[in-house]
Write an enzyme that holds these catalytic residues in place. Structure first.
Site, PDB file in Angstrom:
ATOM      1  N   SER A 143       0.860  -1.183   0.000  1.00 29.91           N
ATOM      2  CA  SER A 143       0.000   0.000   0.000  1.00 29.91           C
ATOM      3  C   SER A 143       0.893   1.229   0.000  1.00 29.91           C
ATOM      4  O   SER A 143       2.055   1.173   0.445  1.00 29.91           O
ATOM      5  CB  SER A 143      -0.882   0.010   1.246  1.00 29.91           C
ATOM      6  OG  SER A 143      -1.567   1.244   1.395  1.00 29.91           O
ATOM      7  N   TYR A 156      -2.213   0.605  10.694  1.00 28.49           N
ATOM      8  CA  TYR A 156      -2.174   0.109   9.314  1.00 28.49           C
ATOM      9  C   TYR A 156      -0.874   0.513   8.630  1.00 28.49           C
ATOM     10  O   TYR A 156      -0.240  -0.305   7.951  1.00 28.49           O
ATOM     11  CB  TYR A 156      -3.379   0.655   8.541  1.00 28.49           C
ATOM     12  CG  TYR A 156      -3.493   0.110   7.145  1.00 28.49           C
ATOM     13  CD1 TYR A 156      -3.663  -1.248   6.913  1.00 28.49           C
ATOM     14  CD2 TYR A 156      -3.438   0.964   6.039  1.00 28.49           C
ATOM     15  CE1 TYR A 156      -3.776  -1.746   5.619  1.00 28.49           C
ATOM     16  CE2 TYR A 156      -3.552   0.475   4.748  1.00 28.49           C
ATOM     17  CZ  TYR A 156      -3.724  -0.883   4.548  1.00 28.49           C
ATOM     18  OH  TYR A 156      -3.822  -1.375   3.266  1.00 28.49           O
TER      19      TYR A 156
END
Length: 261
Positions: A143, A156
């Site tokens: 990501s 995250y």
């Protein structure tokens, strides 16, 4: 672990690609895309009903029940697949948007268990199969959160930074062996579940994540990028491919003037 039987007329000539987290979103789109591109795609995840539906809809896709948080489940998958051309380590997800000072142990634990340890377990178990034959390719779905940080994303971004470190270390350690190691780092992707899970089932809040963004990425965009990386000539290793919608310059910099969702 149960892998549905392949079409024997196809199985001989199709290189095997395993896609984890394939019951929805990017994983499901990637399994379908790889099957169209000539792979025998093994769609692996926990929700077998969704996988069976995916396999029924897309010739070349097989379903495999897999929980990347369970080492025994991962080992069972590997035992059934002795020669693998491609591993797409895609299983992942985000839980919560709390600031670090209010971070919940259970959220951080869940994110590290799936995003980081899930990759470790699948790579460790499947590396012998990836080295078999002509060698193979590992593509990890990271990501932009693995390269930049933002408020409310501590758990995250920490997990995805760990994924990036894992991928880069693995590439160094496998240098000279016939396995490519690649990371796909998507930005804003609108899927049916990612934001909904992160925001604990609040559909209205999940919709607001994309509010005003004319065209966020969709799962097929990322599947296209994964397929492109995986199908380069064998001597070409795409270390990192970052893909974002035009409207997004960074996690915190998004043009929201494109209308309301």
């Amino acid at each position: 672990m149960s892998v549905s039987a392949p079409d024997t007329s196809d199985a001989v000539r199709r290189p095997v690609a395993i896609v984890t987290g394939a019951s929805s979103g990017i994983g499901a789109a990637t399994a379908a895309r790889l099957a169209r591109d000539g792979f025998g795609a093994v769609a692996a995840a926990r929700r077998r009903d969704r996988l069976d539906a995916l396999a029924a809809e897309h010739p070349g896709v097989r379903a495999a029940t897999l929980d990347v948080t369970d080492p025994a489940s991962v080992e069972a998958l590997a035992a059934d697949l002795p020669d693998v051309a491609l591993l797409v380590a895609n299983a992942g997800g985000a839980h919560g948007t709390d600031p670090v000072e209010h971070g919940r142990d259970e959220d951080w634990q869940a994110m590290f268990d799936v995003n980081v340890l899930g990759v470790l377990r699948t790579v460790r178990a499947l590396l012998p199969a990836l080295e078999a034959g002509d060698g193979g390719t590992i593509v990890v779905t990271g990501s932009i959160a693995g390269h930049l940080v933002y408020e409310g994303g501590g758990g995250y971004t920490a997990a995805k930074h760990a994924v990036t470190a894992l991928v880069e270390t693995l590439r160094l350690e496998l240098n000279g062996r016939p396995v490519r190691v690649c990371e796909i780092a998507p930005g804003m992707v609108r899927t049916e579940e990612f934001s909904l899970v992160r925001l604990r089932g609040d559909q209205a809040a999940a919709d607001r994540v994309y509010d005003g963004v004319a065209e966020p990425l969709v799962a097929d965009d990322v599947a296209d990028a994964i397929s492109w990386v995986a199908t380069r000539p064998p001597h070409v290793n795409v270390d990192l491919l970052v893909v974002k919608p035009l409207a997004q310059a960074a996690p915190h910099k998004v043009d929201r003037r494109g209308g309301r969702s």
